[in-house]
Design a protein around this motif. Structure first.
Motif, PDB file in Angstrom:
ATOM      1  N   MET A  68      15.662 -34.483   6.627  1.00 44.65           N
ATOM      2  CA  MET A  68      15.897 -33.046   6.851  1.00 44.65           C
ATOM      3  C   MET A  68      15.397 -32.811   8.239  1.00 44.65           C
ATOM      4  N   SER A  69      16.296 -32.039   9.094  1.00 45.09           N
ATOM      5  CA  SER A  69      15.935 -31.645  10.355  1.00 45.09           C
ATOM      6  C   SER A  69      15.086 -30.653  10.325  1.00 45.09           C
ATOM      7  N   GLN A  70      14.220 -30.591  11.615  1.00 43.94           N
ATOM      8  CA  GLN A  70      13.127 -29.631  11.745  1.00 43.94           C
ATOM      9  C   GLN A  70      13.522 -28.142  11.555  1.00 43.94           C
ATOM     10  N   THR A  71      14.732 -27.761  11.768  1.00 43.53           N
ATOM     11  CA  THR A  71      15.278 -26.581  11.829  1.00 43.53           C
ATOM     12  C   THR A  71      15.467 -26.326  10.161  1.00 43.53           C
ATOM     13  N   GLN A  72      15.947 -27.181   9.491  1.00 43.53           N
ATOM     14  CA  GLN A  72      16.294 -27.254   7.856  1.00 43.53           C
ATOM     15  C   GLN A  72      14.997 -26.843   7.253  1.00 43.53           C
ATOM     16  N   ILE A  73      13.918 -27.630   7.868  1.00 45.95           N
ATOM     17  CA  ILE A  73      12.399 -27.597   7.009  1.00 45.95           C
ATOM     18  C   ILE A  73      11.706 -26.005   7.478  1.00 45.95           C
ATOM     19  N   PHE A  74      12.271 -25.483   8.638  1.00 48.81           N
ATOM     20  CA  PHE A  74      11.952 -24.216   9.131  1.00 48.81           C
ATOM     21  C   PHE A  74      12.456 -23.398   8.116  1.00 48.81           C
ATOM     22  N   ASP A  75      13.791 -23.353   8.281  1.00 53.87           N
ATOM     23  CA  ASP A  75      14.378 -22.335   7.225  1.00 53.87           C
ATOM     24  C   ASP A  75      14.078 -22.422   5.797  1.00 53.87           C
ATOM     25  N   TRP A  76      13.498 -23.522   5.100  1.00 53.10           N
ATOM     26  CA  TRP A  76      13.225 -23.775   3.931  1.00 53.10           C
ATOM     27  C   TRP A  76      11.714 -23.190   3.678  1.00 53.10           C
ATOM     28  N   LEU A  77      10.690 -23.511   4.644  1.00 54.13           N
ATOM     29  CA  LEU A  77       9.499 -22.921   4.623  1.00 54.13           C
ATOM     30  C   LEU A  77       9.612 -21.402   4.778  1.00 54.13           C
ATOM     31  N   ASN A  78      10.490 -20.789   5.514  1.00 55.53           N
ATOM     32  CA  ASN A  78      10.548 -19.012   5.555  1.00 55.53           C
ATOM     33  C   ASN A  78      10.828 -18.833   4.239  1.00 55.53           C
ATOM     34  N   LYS A  79      11.977 -19.228   3.516  1.00 58.80           N
ATOM     35  CA  LYS A  79      12.335 -18.984   2.291  1.00 58.80           C
ATOM     36  C   LYS A  79      11.188 -19.048   1.157  1.00 58.80           C
ATOM     37  N   GLU A  80      10.641 -20.260   1.359  1.00 56.98           N
ATOM     38  CA  GLU A  80       9.384 -20.318   0.175  1.00 56.98           C
ATOM     39  C   GLU A  80       8.344 -19.376   0.615  1.00 56.98           C
ATOM     40  N   ALA A  81       7.893 -19.101   1.942  1.00 54.92           N
ATOM     41  CA  ALA A  81       6.996 -17.967   2.331  1.00 54.92           C
ATOM     42  C   ALA A  81       7.233 -16.796   1.812  1.00 54.92           C
ATOM     43  N   GLU A  82       8.428 -16.178   1.762  1.00 54.52           N
ATOM     44  CA  GLU A  82       8.855 -14.912   1.376  1.00 54.52           C
ATOM     45  C   GLU A  82       8.253 -14.506   0.039  1.00 54.52           C
ATOM     46  N   THR A  83       8.090 -15.581  -0.981  1.00 55.06           N
ATOM     47  CA  THR A  83       7.696 -15.256  -2.384  1.00 55.06           C
ATOM     48  C   THR A  83       6.168 -15.928  -2.376  1.00 55.06           C
ATOM     49  N   ALA A  84       5.357 -16.049  -1.286  1.00 58.69           N
ATOM     50  CA  ALA A  84       4.066 -16.719  -1.478  1.00 58.69           C
ATOM     51  C   ALA A  84       3.232 -15.358  -2.108  1.00 58.69           C
ATOM     52  N   PRO A  85       2.383 -15.682  -2.900  1.00 57.67           N
ATOM     53  CA  PRO A  85       1.490 -14.787  -3.599  1.00 57.67           C
ATOM     54  C   PRO A  85       0.570 -14.071  -2.566  1.00 57.67           C
ATOM     55  N   GLN A  86       0.679 -12.676  -2.578  1.00 60.81           N
ATOM     56  CA  GLN A  86      -0.224 -11.959  -1.483  1.00 60.81           C
ATOM     57  C   GLN A  86      -1.100 -11.389  -2.052  1.00 60.81           C
ATOM     58  N   VAL A  87      -2.541 -11.316  -1.478  1.00 54.91           N
ATOM     59  CA  VAL A  87      -3.864 -10.711  -1.951  1.00 54.91           C
ATOM     60  C   VAL A  87      -4.507  -9.831  -0.828  1.00 54.91           C
ATOM     61  N   LEU A  88      -4.250  -8.322  -1.117  1.00 56.70           N
ATOM     62  CA  LEU A  88      -4.849  -7.817   0.167  1.00 56.70           C
ATOM     63  C   LEU A  88      -6.222  -7.603   0.241  1.00 56.70           C
ATOM     64  N   VAL A  89      -6.922  -7.493   1.403  1.00 55.95           N
ATOM     65  CA  VAL A  89      -8.405  -7.474   1.666  1.00 55.95           C
ATOM     66  C   VAL A  89      -8.709  -5.950   1.436  1.00 55.95           C
ATOM     67  N   THR A  90      -8.054  -5.089   1.552  1.00 54.97           N
ATOM     68  CA  THR A  90      -8.284  -3.612   1.280  1.00 54.97           C
ATOM     69  C   THR A  90      -7.127  -2.908   1.015  1.00 54.97           C
ATOM     70  N   ASP A  91      -7.444  -1.601   0.447  1.00 57.55           N
ATOM     71  CA  ASP A  91      -6.181  -0.587   0.168  1.00 57.55           C
ATOM     72  C   ASP A  91      -5.587  -0.191   1.651  1.00 57.55           C
ATOM     73  N   LEU A  92      -4.565  -0.746   1.906  1.00 58.60           N
ATOM     74  CA  LEU A  92      -3.574  -0.605   3.152  1.00 58.60           C
ATOM     75  C   LEU A  92      -3.159   0.843   3.325  1.00 58.60           C
ATOM     76  N   HIS A  93      -2.939   1.357   2.078  1.00 58.56           N
ATOM     77  CA  HIS A  93      -2.623   3.046   2.336  1.00 58.56           C
ATOM     78  C   HIS A  93      -3.645   3.823   2.626  1.00 58.56           C
ATOM     79  N   ARG A  94      -4.890   3.593   2.116  1.00 58.96           N
ATOM     80  CA  ARG A  94      -6.328   4.164   2.440  1.00 58.96           C
ATOM     81  C   ARG A  94      -6.527   3.796   4.013  1.00 58.96           C
ATOM     82  N   LEU A  95      -6.209   2.661   4.336  1.00 58.25           N
ATOM     83  CA  LEU A  95      -6.716   2.160   5.633  1.00 58.25           C
ATOM     84  C   LEU A  95      -5.996   2.872   6.709  1.00 58.25           C
ATOM     85  N   THR A  96      -4.488   2.877   6.294  1.00 55.45           N
ATOM     86  CA  THR A  96      -3.657   3.613   7.469  1.00 55.45           C
ATOM     87  C   THR A  96      -3.693   4.838   7.391  1.00 55.45           C
ATOM     88  N   ALA A  97      -3.875   5.470   6.469  1.00 56.22           N
ATOM     89  CA  ALA A  97      -4.129   6.990   6.230  1.00 56.22           C
ATOM     90  C   ALA A  97      -5.342   7.344   7.300  1.00 56.22           C
TER      91      ALA A  97
END
Length: 232
Positions: A81-110
């Motif tokens: 795979m080319s580096q660009t193809q791997i880049f595109d694949w990584l970005n697609k995979e990254a979009e569904t990475a599990p996200q764990v917030l450090v704090t409540d962003l709604h409260r923080l930004t408010a």
């Protein structure tokens, strides 16, 4: 000069780094190496990942590198795979990475909006995954602007993307604070002429961050009080 704008890093700052990218990296390694234990071990070492502890190690390209830099490392083990193809694949995979917030962003930004601050995110991740991650926790609309390393302004530790966000907010750089968990974040903020605040929700420790920061906070929930004290 009073602080009027805040630029946040994303991973390790708004989201807990290991809970997100430690798990994601393990999944990526298995998808690349399959049952080839030797290849998996080689790639894990190249990426700076501890397969036994299932943790990204300090200094890993995954911590502060751009997706293209990560793709460059992986390309050495996926020459079909080319580096660009791997880049595109990584970005697609990254979009569904599990996200764990450090704090409540709604409260923080408010709390930050109550003291009339502009709020942005600048990540060395790509922009589309970054937006997907914030949207997945219903936080995308909490920020005025979100840019990544592929948004056309460069990547940290360069000052350019931070200066671009200050310009977008129409706030002088000297009236902004950069908040992040890595030396890349702090060096970029300092180079941009901003105040810099480190948080301890990434992989770097106090001894590494303190010499570069105006303050080191346990996490971003402490930021409103710190900014209020600076502006008082």
């Amino acid at each position: 000069m009073n602080i009027r704008g805040v630029i946040f890093d994303k991973d390790g700052t708004l989201f807990d780094f290991q809970s997100t990218w430690g798990i994601w990296t393990a999944q990526i390694l298995v998808r690349i190496a399959g049952s080839d234990g030797v290849l998996l071990g080689q790639l894990a070492r190249a990426l700076g990942y501890d397969t036994e502890a299932r943790r990204v190690q300090p200094g890993s390209v995954i911590v502060a590198g751009t997706p293209m830099e990560i793709a460059a490392v992986i390309h050495g083990y996926m020459p079909a795979m080319s580096q660009t193809q791997i880049f595109d694949w990584l970005n697609k995979e990254a979009e569904t990475a599990p996200q764990v917030l450090v704090t409540d962003l709604h409260r923080l930004t408010a709390e930050l909006r109550r003291i009339n601050l502009g709020l942005c995110v600048m990540t060395n991740d790509a922009e589309n995954p970054a937006r997907a991650h914030l949207a997945s926790v219903e936080a995308l609309d909490l920020f005025d602007f979100v840019i990544g390393s592929d948004s056309g302004f460069g990547a940290k530790p360069d000052a350019a993307p931070l200066l671009a966000l200050a310009d977008k907010m129409d706030i002088p750089a000297a009236a902004c604070v950069m908040v992040g968990d890595s030396t890349h974040d702090l060096r970029a903020g300092r180079a941009a002429g901003m105040r810099v605040v480190a948080v301890l929700t990434g992989l770097a420790e106090v001894a590494e961050l303190a010499p570069l920061a105006d303050a080191v906070l346990p996490d971003v929930s402490y930021l409103p009080a710190w900014i209020s004290a600076q502006n008082s």
